[in-house]
Design an enzyme around this catalytic site. Structure first.
Site, PDB file in Angstrom:
ATOM      1  N   PRO A  29       0.833  -1.211   0.000  1.00  0.00           N
ATOM      2  CA  PRO A  29       0.000   0.000   0.000  1.00  0.00           C
ATOM      3  C   PRO A  29       0.864   1.256   0.000  1.00  0.00           C
ATOM      4  O   PRO A  29       1.818   1.369   0.771  1.00  0.00           O
ATOM      5  CB  PRO A  29      -0.798  -0.128   1.305  1.00  0.00           C
ATOM      6  CG  PRO A  29      -0.836  -1.601   1.580  1.00  0.00           C
ATOM      7  CD  PRO A  29       0.482  -2.122   1.095  1.00  0.00           C
ATOM      8  N   GLU A  30       0.529   2.191  -0.879  1.00  0.00           N
ATOM      9  CA  GLU A  30       1.303   3.415  -1.012  1.00  0.00           C
ATOM     10  C   GLU A  30       0.423   4.610  -0.698  1.00  0.00           C
ATOM     11  O   GLU A  30      -0.609   4.465  -0.019  1.00  0.00           O
ATOM     12  CB  GLU A  30       1.916   3.472  -2.418  1.00  0.00           C
ATOM     13  CG  GLU A  30       2.776   2.252  -2.727  1.00  0.00           C
ATOM     14  CD  GLU A  30       3.357   2.248  -4.131  1.00  0.00           C
ATOM     15  OE1 GLU A  30       3.559   3.350  -4.695  1.00  0.00           O
ATOM     16  OE2 GLU A  30       3.608   1.158  -4.679  1.00  0.00           O
ATOM     17  N   LYS A  46       3.071   6.939   3.742  1.00  0.00           N
ATOM     18  CA  LYS A  46       2.571   5.587   4.024  1.00  0.00           C
ATOM     19  C   LYS A  46       2.129   5.398   5.468  1.00  0.00           C
ATOM     20  O   LYS A  46       1.676   4.310   5.827  1.00  0.00           O
ATOM     21  CB  LYS A  46       3.658   4.563   3.680  1.00  0.00           C
ATOM     22  CG  LYS A  46       4.056   4.552   2.203  1.00  0.00           C
ATOM     23  CD  LYS A  46       5.110   3.502   1.926  1.00  0.00           C
ATOM     24  CE  LYS A  46       5.549   3.530   0.467  1.00  0.00           C
ATOM     25  NZ  LYS A  46       6.557   2.482   0.178  1.00  0.00           N
ATOM     26  N   ARG A  96       1.218 -10.962   6.157  1.00  0.00           N
ATOM     27  CA  ARG A  96       2.668 -11.187   6.197  1.00  0.00           C
ATOM     28  C   ARG A  96       3.350 -10.539   7.403  1.00  0.00           C
ATOM     29  O   ARG A  96       4.540 -10.698   7.595  1.00  0.00           O
ATOM     30  CB  ARG A  96       3.299 -10.684   4.898  1.00  0.00           C
ATOM     31  CG  ARG A  96       2.809 -11.442   3.664  1.00  0.00           C
ATOM     32  CD  ARG A  96       3.505 -10.972   2.401  1.00  0.00           C
ATOM     33  NE  ARG A  96       4.930 -11.258   2.439  1.00  0.00           N
ATOM     34  CZ  ARG A  96       5.784 -10.892   1.483  1.00  0.00           C
ATOM     35  NH1 ARG A  96       5.344 -10.222   0.433  1.00  0.00           N
ATOM     36  NH2 ARG A  96       7.067 -11.178   1.587  1.00  0.00           N
ATOM     37  N   LYS A 125      17.053  20.583  -5.023  1.00  0.00           N
ATOM     38  CA  LYS A 125      18.134  20.482  -4.041  1.00  0.00           C
ATOM     39  C   LYS A 125      18.393  19.038  -3.645  1.00  0.00           C
ATOM     40  O   LYS A 125      19.548  18.618  -3.504  1.00  0.00           O
ATOM     41  CB  LYS A 125      17.776  21.301  -2.796  1.00  0.00           C
ATOM     42  CG  LYS A 125      17.857  22.797  -3.009  1.00  0.00           C
ATOM     43  CD  LYS A 125      17.504  23.552  -1.733  1.00  0.00           C
ATOM     44  CE  LYS A 125      17.583  25.068  -1.954  1.00  0.00           C
ATOM     45  NZ  LYS A 125      17.195  25.811  -0.724  1.00  0.00           N
ATOM     46  N   ASN A 134       6.656   1.484  -5.313  1.00  0.00           N
ATOM     47  CA  ASN A 134       7.148   0.961  -6.585  1.00  0.00           C
ATOM     48  C   ASN A 134       6.264   1.351  -7.769  1.00  0.00           C
ATOM     49  O   ASN A 134       6.752   1.881  -8.771  1.00  0.00           O
ATOM     50  CB  ASN A 134       7.271  -0.571  -6.491  1.00  0.00           C
ATOM     51  CG  ASN A 134       8.302  -1.114  -7.462  1.00  0.00           C
ATOM     52  OD1 ASN A 134       9.330  -0.492  -7.686  1.00  0.00           O
ATOM     53  ND2 ASN A 134       8.026  -2.269  -8.039  1.00  0.00           N
TER      54      ASN A 134
END
Length: 430
Positions: free
Chosen positions: A2-3, A62, A130, A172, A196
């Site tokens: 999950p992002e 996240k 997991r 920067k 990802n």
């Protein structure tokens, strides 16, 4: 994993169904990974939330959190497979529902904690198959929660922190590092929330190659990258991570075919899709669109291999083939082919055969005729002496055996064994 978009979806549903309610019951069995690695425990989490009112729900990249009526507050990370479910509400996005197959049991499978509120009753569960998710308690005022770990170590959220995440800020960061641009985007200390698939989508929209070093881009590329980050993240958050609502020209729609049969290997316009590994992560790219315009990790590898060919070994000096002296002769003598024999080393089979051949080829030492005659005579005398001693020994043995026969006493035969007769019975018979 999950992002930023999936976390925004969780926050949306928690704000809709949990904010303003009092938590009446919490069940949180201890888990050494989910709670323990975040510095707390299941029982401590139960105690901290029970009886508290949920004041606010927020997110940064996240991470997401629940601000309670009094500290400590709950800060959570979904890890690889974590999710938040609400009983009777479909909180999952399309891909999550496909993976879980729409399981409706309660508490759901792989739950790590679940809680209930007062009337109207709402039931919420945190699941993680997991166990890479993290649930922790942060003891501070609710308004200062982002000033404490782990949030303070993370970079700005490109959607929430628009005043911090500017094009100059990104420039920067890129000029101060020398890493592949994909690795920089995935670094949560630089920008929060990009994972990802979001990183691949950003680079595809900006038409940049993921292997190119971040300090190799010009101002035009940096501007394009900044706009792509804002566009992809804001669009994904606005759609709450629902891929069915994503634009049709996104790479996301076609990137999930790696290793699957009948998977798309091209975009609808015919552009080829390939997968490469950058920084240990699989990256989906379209080479015809995302072209290299600067140094990449592959260029550095080639340069290192070329340098190694022309430099001497750091372990064995003077072994370079290309290194020569001023007079043109080699700096170091060639190493002998044969292996040096030592006292401890065992001879090889070839060496043993060579030694045998050499011993056979050597002539026998010359001896005088007189010495050979003397040796023959000595051998004959020894044989005769052995013969006489053997004959005398046989005669003495014969004499001893005959004497033993004369002196021997006659042997009486042993009585036959049988049942002993009682003396009483013999008297009666008499």
């Amino acid at each position: 994993m999950p992002e930023i978009a999936e976390v925004a979806r969780v926050v949306y549903f928690l704000r809709q169904h949990l904010v303003g309610k009092t938590i009446r019951k919490v069940v949180a069995p201890d888990d050494n990974n989910v709670f323990g690695k975040a510095g707390t425990s299941g029982p401590a989490f139960e105690k901290a939330l029970t009886g508290k009112n949920v004041v606010e729900v927020g997110s940064q990249g996240k991470y997401f959190w629940m601000v309670l009526s009094s500290p400590p507050h709950a800060v959570m990370h979904l890890g690889m497979t974590g999710w938040v479910q609400i009983r009777g509400i479909q909180t999952g996005y399309t891909r999550y529902i496909e993976r879980t197959k729409g399981d409706e049991q309660w508490p759901p499978k792989f739950w790590k904690f679940h809680l209930e509120t007062d009337d109207p009753k709402v039931e919420v569960a945190f699941t993680d198959a997991r166990r890479f998710g993290r649930v922790r308690l942060v003891d501070c005022p609710g308004k200062d929660i982002r000033k404490h770990s782990p949030l303070v170590e993370n970079g700005p959220d490109p959607v929430v922190d628009k005043d911090v995440f500017t094009e100059e800020f990104l420039k920067k960061k890129m000029k101060s590092r020398h890493v592949p641009i994909k690795a920089l985007l995935l670094d949560q200390t630089t920008v929060s929330g990009i994972g990802n698939w979001v990183g691949d989508e950003i680079l595809y929209q900006a038409k940049l190659h993921p292997e190119q070093y971040c300090d190799e881009f010009d101002d035009a590329d940096i501007s394009a990258l900044y706009k792509a980050i804002r566009y992809v993240c804001e669009t994904a958050v606005e759609k709450l991570g629902d891929s069915d609502e994503f634009p049709e020209d996104w790479l996301f729609k076609h990137r999930w075919g790696k290793g699957k049969k009948d998977a798309a290997t091209t975009l609808p316009n015919g552009e080829k899709i390939t997968h490469i590994t950058v920084g240990g992560r699989t990256s989906c790219i379209v080479p015809s669109i995302q072209k290299k315009r600067g140094r990449t990790t592959i260029d550095d590898v080639k340069g290192e291999s070329a340098e190694e060919e022309g430099t001497e070994s750091p372990f064995f000096k003077g072994k370079s083939k290309n290194k020569k002296q001023a007079n043109g002769k080699a700096d170091v003598k060639e190493r002998p082919n044969k292996r040096a024999r030592t006292a401890k080393s065992k001879p090889t089979k070839i060496e043993e055969e060579e030694e045998e051949e050499q011993s056979e080829a050597k002539p026998a030492p010359k001896t005088s005729r007189k010495l050979s005659k003397q040796k023959k005579e000595e051998k004959q005398e020894e044989q005769e002496n052995e013969k006489t001693t053997h004959e005398t020994a046989l005669k003495s043995n014969k004499q001893k055996s005959s004497k033993q026969k004369k002196d021997a006493k006659p042997v009486t035969p042993a009585p036959e064994l049988g049942r002993r007769r009682s003396s009483r019975l013999s008297r009666v018979a008499a």
